[in-house]
Every structure is written in structure tokens, then in C-alpha cells.
Design an enzyme around this catalytic site. Structure first.
Site, PDB file in Angstrom:
ATOM      1  CG  ASP A 114      -1.683   2.126   2.728  1.00  0.00           C
ATOM      2  OD1 ASP A 114      -1.603   1.861   3.946  1.00  0.00           O
ATOM      3  OD2 ASP A 114      -2.173   1.335   1.902  1.00  0.00           O
TER       4      ASP A 114
ATOM      5  N   GLY B 202       0.783  -1.239   0.000  1.00  0.00           N
ATOM      6  CA  GLY B 202       0.000   0.000   0.000  1.00  0.00           C
ATOM      7  C   GLY B 202       0.810   1.281   0.000  1.00  0.00           C
TER       8      GLY B 202
ATOM      9  NE  ARG C  52      -1.628  -3.097  -4.463  1.00  0.00           N
ATOM     10  CZ  ARG C  52      -1.872  -3.211  -3.160  1.00  0.00           C
ATOM     11  NH1 ARG C  52      -1.879  -2.146  -2.408  1.00  0.00           N
ATOM     12  NH2 ARG C  52      -2.112  -4.393  -2.619  1.00  0.00           N
TER      13      ARG C  52
ATOM     14  CE  LYS D  66     -10.579   4.204   5.966  1.00  0.00           C
ATOM     15  NZ  LYS D  66     -11.054   2.831   5.766  1.00  0.00           N
TER      16      LYS D  66
ATOM     17  CG  ASP E 173      -5.380  -3.476  -2.450  1.00  0.00           C
ATOM     18  OD1 ASP E 173      -5.176  -2.968  -1.344  1.00  0.00           O
ATOM     19  OD2 ASP E 173      -5.667  -4.681  -2.600  1.00  0.00           O
TER      20      ASP E 173
ATOM     21  CG  PHE F 197     -12.557   0.403   1.170  1.00  0.00           C
ATOM     22  CD1 PHE F 197     -11.740  -0.210   2.116  1.00  0.00           C
ATOM     23  CD2 PHE F 197     -12.317   0.155  -0.172  1.00  0.00           C
ATOM     24  CE1 PHE F 197     -10.707  -1.052   1.731  1.00  0.00           C
ATOM     25  CE2 PHE F 197     -11.289  -0.697  -0.570  1.00  0.00           C
ATOM     26  CZ  PHE F 197     -10.483  -1.295   0.385  1.00  0.00           C
TER      27      PHE F 197
ATOM     28  CG  ASP G 170      -9.056   1.219   9.195  1.00  0.00           C
ATOM     29  OD1 ASP G 170      -9.891   2.056   9.560  1.00  0.00           O
ATOM     30  OD2 ASP G 170      -9.395   0.096   8.759  1.00  0.00           O
TER      31      ASP G 170
HETATM   32  P1  5GP Z   1      -5.180  -1.071  10.385  1.00  0.00           P
HETATM   33  O1  5GP Z   1      -4.302  -2.169  10.858  1.00  0.00           O
HETATM   34  O2  5GP Z   1      -4.773   0.307  10.902  1.00  0.00           O
HETATM   35  O3  5GP Z   1      -6.636  -1.356  10.633  1.00  0.00           O
HETATM   36  O4  5GP Z   1      -5.119  -1.064   8.829  1.00  0.00           O
HETATM   37  C1  5GP Z   1      -4.080  -0.593   8.136  1.00  0.00           C
HETATM   38  C2  5GP Z   1      -4.041  -1.245   6.769  1.00  0.00           C
HETATM   39  O5  5GP Z   1      -5.369  -1.559   6.304  1.00  0.00           O
HETATM   40  C3  5GP Z   1      -3.470  -0.284   5.777  1.00  0.00           C
HETATM   41  O6  5GP Z   1      -2.102  -0.531   5.628  1.00  0.00           O
HETATM   42  C4  5GP Z   1      -4.226  -0.615   4.509  1.00  0.00           C
HETATM   43  O7  5GP Z   1      -3.545  -1.619   3.822  1.00  0.00           O
HETATM   44  C5  5GP Z   1      -5.533  -1.195   4.964  1.00  0.00           C
HETATM   45  N1  5GP Z   1      -6.649  -0.209   4.887  1.00  0.00           N
HETATM   46  C6  5GP Z   1      -7.266   0.436   5.891  1.00  0.00           C
HETATM   47  N2  5GP Z   1      -8.227   1.252   5.445  1.00  0.00           N
HETATM   48  C7  5GP Z   1      -8.207   1.132   4.103  1.00  0.00           C
HETATM   49  C8  5GP Z   1      -8.958   1.748   3.039  1.00  0.00           C
HETATM   50  O8  5GP Z   1      -9.859   2.593   3.220  1.00  0.00           O
HETATM   51  N3  5GP Z   1      -8.639   1.369   1.783  1.00  0.00           N
HETATM   52  C9  5GP Z   1      -7.665   0.463   1.504  1.00  0.00           C
HETATM   53  N4  5GP Z   1      -7.447   0.170   0.225  1.00  0.00           N
HETATM   54  N5  5GP Z   1      -6.932  -0.139   2.466  1.00  0.00           N
HETATM   55  C10 5GP Z   1      -7.207   0.204   3.754  1.00  0.00           C
HETATM   56 MG    MG Z   2      -1.464  -1.765   4.067  1.00  0.00          MG
END
Ligand code: 5GP
Ligand code: MG
Length: 192
Positions: A110, A54, A175, A141, A169, A162, A113
Site C-alpha cells: 500500500d 494494507g 480500511r 512517502k 488502517d 498519516f 514509508d
Molecule cells: P515502512 O516499513 O516502509 O516504514 O512501512 C511500510 C508499512 O507501514 C506499510 O505497509 C503500511 O502498513 C504502514 N504505513 C506507513 N505509513 C502509513 C500511513 O501513513 N498510514 C497507514 N495506515 N499505514 C502506514
Molecule cells: Mg502494510
């Protein structure tokens, strides 16, 4: 002499519900993050740890705005697959190859979340005794956090949608979009 065709403005992809950040907006923000990094690191060397796939575009563009000596390594964590929400605990699938002991480390992702991925990777890096550890994300986010995590450098705060493009992606597609946008929810049911 052949005349050069006029560059066309990038068409907005039909699978996008909306564009959150255009290519030009991203470029400007990436430049200003590079300035923030400069005021933190001065002219010193640091090691970038990029979370692939990402963060690939963001890392590549940010690195080119930096004139410090930098080293690059990558970590791959388990992906969402064809889902739009993270489930369970992320795992490290491919880890570091560089020695980061006593090095200044900047982890780049990237998007932040739930915070689980960054927490996992930051924990892993911290165990290897870096001289310092900072984190940088293009998107945050803020409202979705499940574990406490605050990045040191944030490109843009975004709502709980999202998003795809600029490295991000859905089922490994999109991407290569130059902008960041919200995926049309109709595509989530039928990605083909
Ligand atoms: P976390 O572990 O903070 O929940 O998620 C981080 C990873 O989830 C990021 O590196 C990314 O790959 C993916 N991710 C989280 N939100 C999104 C989104 O809105 N779109 C996409 N494509 N990937 C996301
Ligand atoms: Mg990621």
C-alpha cells in the site's frame, strides 16, 4: 418495477482531516499503473506477492485491470498496532506458499514509508531466486525513507502525513474507505 435509488456521492468520513485522493482519482491511477505493467511484462505471466492487509484493495483492483496470466500469494508483516509511526524492525509473520523460483515476481504494498518493510520482503523474495523482481506501491512517502528503497511502480507521492482508507488502517479501522485521506490528528489520541 421498483425504481432504483439514485447513487449518492460517497460521504467524506468525519474522521478525515482531508481527502488526498478520491475514489475516481485512485481508479484512474490504478488503470494507468496496469498499463505501465503491460509495457514491462507484455503478455507474460507474473506472480504477485501482496503485503496484507494494507495492500488488499490496491492488489484486488490492480489485478482486475490486468489481463496477463497472474498468480497471487501474500505475505504478512508485523503491523503498527495502534501507532502511526513504524518502530523497530518489521518481521515476517506469514510467508509465501507458492514456489517463486524462476518466476517473475511483483511485490505490491500500500505505502512505502521508511522502506524497511519492502527491503525486508524484497530480500526474502530475492533469496528464493525469482527470474525477476519488481515492486509496486500505491503511495510513496518519499521524504520518510530510513533505508534506501525505490519502487519500480508508484501510484502517488505523498507528504509525511498519516493516511487511511483504501486498505490503509488506523488500529484496524478505516480500511474500507473508498478514498485515501489524512486521519484527523484528534483521532490518534482517542481512536474510539
Ligand atoms: P515502512 O516499513 O516502509 O516504514 O512501512 C511500510 C508499512 O507501514 C506499510 O505497509 C503500511 O502498513 C504502514 N504505513 C506507513 N505509513 C502509513 C500511513 O501513513 N498510514 C497507514 N495506515 N499505514 C502506514
Ligand atoms: Mg502494510
Amino acid at each position: 418495477m421498483p425504481t432504483r435509488p439514485k447513487p449518492k456521492p460517497a460521504a467524506i468520513h468525519p474522521h478525515l482531516e482531508s481527502v488526498l485522493f478520491t475514489e475516481a482519482q485512485i481508479k484512474r491511477r490504478v488503470r494507468s499503473i496496469a498499463q505501465e505493467l503491460k509495457s514491462t511484462y507484455g503478455d507474460g505471466e507474473f506472480t504477485i506477492v501482496s503485503l496484507i492487509n494494507g495492500a488488499i484493495m490496491f492488489t484486488a483492483d490492480l489485478m482486475r485491470e490486468i489481463d496477463n496470466p497472474v498468480r497471487l500469494d501474500c505475505i504478512r508483516t508485523s503491523s503498527y498496532g495502534e501507532k502511526t509511526k513504524s518502530v523497530g524492525t518489521p518481521q515476517v509473520v506469514a510467508s509465501l506458499t507458492l514456489d517463486i523460483r524462476n518466476r517473475h515476481v511483483l511485490i505490491i504494498d500500500d505505502i512505502l514509508d521508511t522502506g524497511k518493510t519492502m527491503k525486508l520482503v524484497a530480500g526474502l523474495v530475492q533469496k528464493l531466486h525469482p527470474a525477476s523482481l519488481r515492486t509496486c506501491v500505491l503511495l510513496d512517502k518519499v521524504g520518510r525513507r530510513e533505508v534506501e528503497f525505490k519502487a519500480d511502480f508508484v501510484g502517488f507521492k505523498i507528504p509525511d502525513k498519516f493516511v487511511i482508507g483504501y486498505g490503509l488502517d488506523f488500529a484496524e479501522r478505516y480500511r474500507n474507505l473508498p478514498c485515501v485521506g489524512v486521519l484527523d490528528p484528534a483521532r490518534i489520541k482517542s481512536p474510539a
